[in-house]
Motif scaffolding. Sequence first.
Motif: not given
Length: 118
Positions: A23-28, A31, A59, A62
């Motif tokens: 998921k952290e990959d998609y928070t970057q 945007p 993810s 996302q």
Amino acid sequence: MVKYLDTDKKDLVAVVVSGTLEKEDYTQLIPHVEAKIRQYGKINLYWEMNGFEGWNMASALQDLKLDIKHANDFRRVAMVGAKKWEDWLTQLMKPFSDAEVKFFDPEERELAMVWVQE
């Protein structure tokens, strides 16, 4: 993991993904993609899968949200990968977007980059 590739084309998002996307990959990533869409309208996407193992559940959700929300915000999508399921994934995308979507083998990565920038 998501690694961004430098390109001269401003309306292109070019990434190499590897391992399992979190998921952290998609928070970057989200945007970054959305900023390009706001700036240029429709954009192109180069998505290279190198040692890619897929998504975890968070993810994957996302990714699905990104695909649904921006299905018609891409002109061309070049998918580069070595596995058969990656080619199938590319084929599954086609009916849900008006973008030209094309799959390339890893040996064709340079051709894919040229094609996605046309």
